[in-house]
Design a protein around this motif. Structure first.
Motif, PDB file in Angstrom:
ATOM      1  N   ASN A  16       0.865  -1.164   0.000  1.00  0.00           N
ATOM      2  CA  ASN A  16       0.000   0.000   0.000  1.00  0.00           C
ATOM      3  C   ASN A  16       0.913   1.229   0.000  1.00  0.00           C
ATOM      4  OD1 ASN A  16      -1.583   2.241   0.806  1.00  0.00           O
ATOM      5  ND2 ASN A  16      -3.128   0.847   1.625  1.00  0.00           N
ATOM      6  N   VAL A  17       0.942   1.924  -1.119  1.00  0.00           N
ATOM      7  CA  VAL A  17       1.823   3.091  -1.266  1.00  0.00           C
ATOM      8  C   VAL A  17       0.981   4.353  -1.133  1.00  0.00           C
ATOM      9  CG1 VAL A  17       3.501   4.263  -2.767  1.00  0.00           C
ATOM     10  CG2 VAL A  17       3.371   1.766  -2.758  1.00  0.00           C
ATOM     11  N   ALA A  18       0.988   4.912   0.051  1.00  0.00           N
ATOM     12  CA  ALA A  18       0.235   6.139   0.335  1.00  0.00           C
ATOM     13  C   ALA A  18      -1.224   6.018  -0.099  1.00  0.00           C
ATOM     14  CB  ALA A  18       0.910   7.339  -0.334  1.00  0.00           C
ATOM     15  N   GLY A  19      -1.846   4.889   0.253  1.00  0.00           N
ATOM     16  CA  GLY A  19      -3.273   4.728   0.019  1.00  0.00           C
ATOM     17  C   GLY A  19      -3.636   3.948  -1.229  1.00  0.00           C
ATOM     18  N   ALA A  20      -2.673   3.685  -2.084  1.00  0.00           N
ATOM     19  CA  ALA A  20      -2.947   2.925  -3.303  1.00  0.00           C
ATOM     20  C   ALA A  20      -2.161   1.626  -3.278  1.00  0.00           C
ATOM     21  CB  ALA A  20      -2.567   3.741  -4.536  1.00  0.00           C
TER      22      ALA A  20
ATOM     23  N   ARG B  11       5.252   8.974  -6.524  1.00  0.00           N
ATOM     24  CA  ARG B  11       4.397   8.974  -5.327  1.00  0.00           C
ATOM     25  C   ARG B  11       5.207   8.626  -4.080  1.00  0.00           C
ATOM     26  NH1 ARG B  11      -1.306   8.273  -5.229  1.00  0.00           N
ATOM     27  NH2 ARG B  11      -2.171   7.513  -3.272  1.00  0.00           N
ATOM     28  N   ALA B  12       6.080   7.631  -4.218  1.00  0.00           N
ATOM     29  CA  ALA B  12       6.924   7.259  -3.079  1.00  0.00           C
ATOM     30  C   ALA B  12       7.842   8.414  -2.683  1.00  0.00           C
ATOM     31  CB  ALA B  12       7.743   6.015  -3.414  1.00  0.00           C
ATOM     32  N   ASP B  13       8.369   9.117  -3.683  1.00  0.00           N
ATOM     33  CA  ASP B  13       9.233  10.265  -3.408  1.00  0.00           C
ATOM     34  C   ASP B  13       8.450  11.364  -2.694  1.00  0.00           C
ATOM     35  OD1 ASP B  13      11.903  11.763  -4.119  1.00  0.00           O
ATOM     36  OD2 ASP B  13      10.289  13.128  -4.694  1.00  0.00           O
TER      37      ASP B  13
END
Lengths: 90, 351
Positions: A16-20, B11-13
């Motif tokens: 789960n990467v920041a909600g996705a 997004r990870a950054d």
């Protein structure tokens, strides 16, 4: 009415990467990026609950009517199954 | 990189999620490479006693902590990772925690039983270090006669087991004339290929590894010749920022539990034996400082016309200069050479 239990394909890496939820196919050739609803369905498809129970969770968390949640959950689970991201038991 | 892949890293950054991590599971190695960044392998004993290395339980806990922090891409490295007797247990835990797993190795121990075990453990790829296209060259760099033959044999075993492979080559004076040959060898083995010209000083403070770097003319000849296509494809980023992935999407854990902004950036940020990974990642002053670096923080870089061609790595700059904001002459030289040969180079006058 059948109430199948979806089980994630354990060969799929994911986070789960920041909600996705981001899913990676075993050979890293495919990346799947899920929206918020699909992410929740994916997280809940751990083999411990049937589609109806997943739809109930979505109904509570996303404030969407129960019928729509059930239909959307079934549709997404079948879509995941077609891509071999999960299997359906029962 | 695919559009989705680029979106993932962006997004990870933005959220500073350590999407990629490397765990150095041991400093032990069966080679004595002249350019090794761990420590001077010709010294009688390593500066870190083996008993100081993380225990199996500590490594398993580190894997768990990385998963909790959002890490998806996990590499096991060393030393020589395949020397660790508990690697199968680490792979099992990584599989349970749903990582994409790579192993960085010199390939010497890729025997048929071992590659079968790696394939069964669903290792996504194996990165193998190769330092020449000929045995004499490779063996001179590794200081181990017979190592080339064993490494290539290991690559073939891994290939036969269906494991995805990448040949990682460090560019040193010994192999500068064999880059085309190394690329051909990788292609023959069905492996990807990457060449790193940026050598690091050693983490033990010794610097003789840097003496192996190639000079400007040698790099120019390579970039005009065997690597022209590679340079043309990836050597130009018009809006290249000052920061790299260090402490933003990358992190590393040393064999003794030090958490680094990247396994190539041995900046002390905290030790897993004293604090959790999340605490170090989120609140270490050194981690936060590197994470927040801006072009204005790099006095030698902010006005540089070669910046779109520069591959500045915070870790290597730190290792070689002791200052994360410094410039490092080899990076500057490499950027200038890239600009000179790149199709976009003529548009960029030097400042």
């Amino acid at each position: 009415m059948p109430d199948p239990v979806p089980v994630q394909n354990e060969k799929i890496a994911w986070r789960n990467v920041a909600g996705a939820a981001v899913l990676v196919s075993p050979d890293e050739s495919r990346l799947y990026w899920l929206n918020a609803t699909a992410t929740r369905i994916w997280e809940l498809a751990d083999g411990s609950r049937p589609v109806s129970a997943i739809a109930d969770v979505l109904h509570r968390e996303f404030d969407v009517d129960a019928g729509t949640c059930r239909a959307d959950t079934e549709r997404l689970v079948r879509a995941f199954e077609r891509k071999s991201l999960l299997r359906v038991e029962g | 990189m695919s559009e989705l892949g680029a979106r993932l890293w962006k997004r990870a950054d933005a959220h500073c999620i350590p999407l990629r991590a490397a765990i150095e599971i041991t400093l032990r190695c069966n080679l004595r490479c002249v350019h090794c960044y761990n420590f001077d392998r010709e010294r009688p004993r390593p500066p870190v006693p083996p008993e100081a290395e993380l225990s199996d339980d500590e490594i398993l806990d580190a894997i768990d902590q990385l998963a909790e922090a959002g890490c998806l891409y996990l590499a096991f490295t060393g030393g020589e990772a395949l020397l660790h007797p508990s690697l199968p247990a680490f792979l099992e835990r990584a599989r349970e925690r749903r990582f994409v797993v790579r192993i960085k190795t010199n390939g010497m121990l890729l025997t048929p039983p071992r590659v079968r075990a790696l394939a069964e453990a669903r290792v996504s790829a194996v990165d193998v270090s190769v330092y020449g296209a000929r045995a004499a060259t490779h063996d001179a760099v590794t200081a181990r006669p017979g190592s080339f033959e064993r490494t290539v044999r290991g690559l073939r075993h891994a290939r036969a087991a269906g494991i995805a492979l990448k040949v990682n080559a460090c560019l040193v004076q010994e192999n500068v004339g064999e880059v085309a040959g190394m690329r051909a060898l990788a292609a023959e083995l069905g492996a990807g290929f990457a060449l790193n010209p940026f050598l690091s000083a050693r983490y033990d403070g010794t610097r003789s590894s840097l003496l192996k770097r190639v000079d400007r003319q040698a790099l120019l000849d390579l970039y005009r010749g065997p690597l022209a296509d590679v340079v043309a494809e990836g050597g130009y980023v018009p809006e290249r920022s000052a920061r790299c992935a260090c402490a933003r999407t990358n992190c590393g854990i040393s064999a003794t539990g030090e958490v680094y902004p990247c396994i190539g950036a041995p900046v002390p940020c905290g030790n897993l034996r004293e604090r959790s990974f999340a605490e170090i990642w989120e609140s270490s002053p050194a981690m936060r400082r590197i994470r927040g670096l801006r072009l204005d923080d790099l006095p030698d870089c902010r006005g540089c016309a070669d910046r779109p061609f520069c591959k500045r790595s915070t870790g290597t700059v730190y290792t070689n200069t002791g200052d994360v904001t410094a410039s490092e002459p080899f990076f500057c030289m490499e950027a200038a050479v890239t600009r000179e040969v790149h199709p976009q180079g003529a548009k960029h006058e030097r400042a």
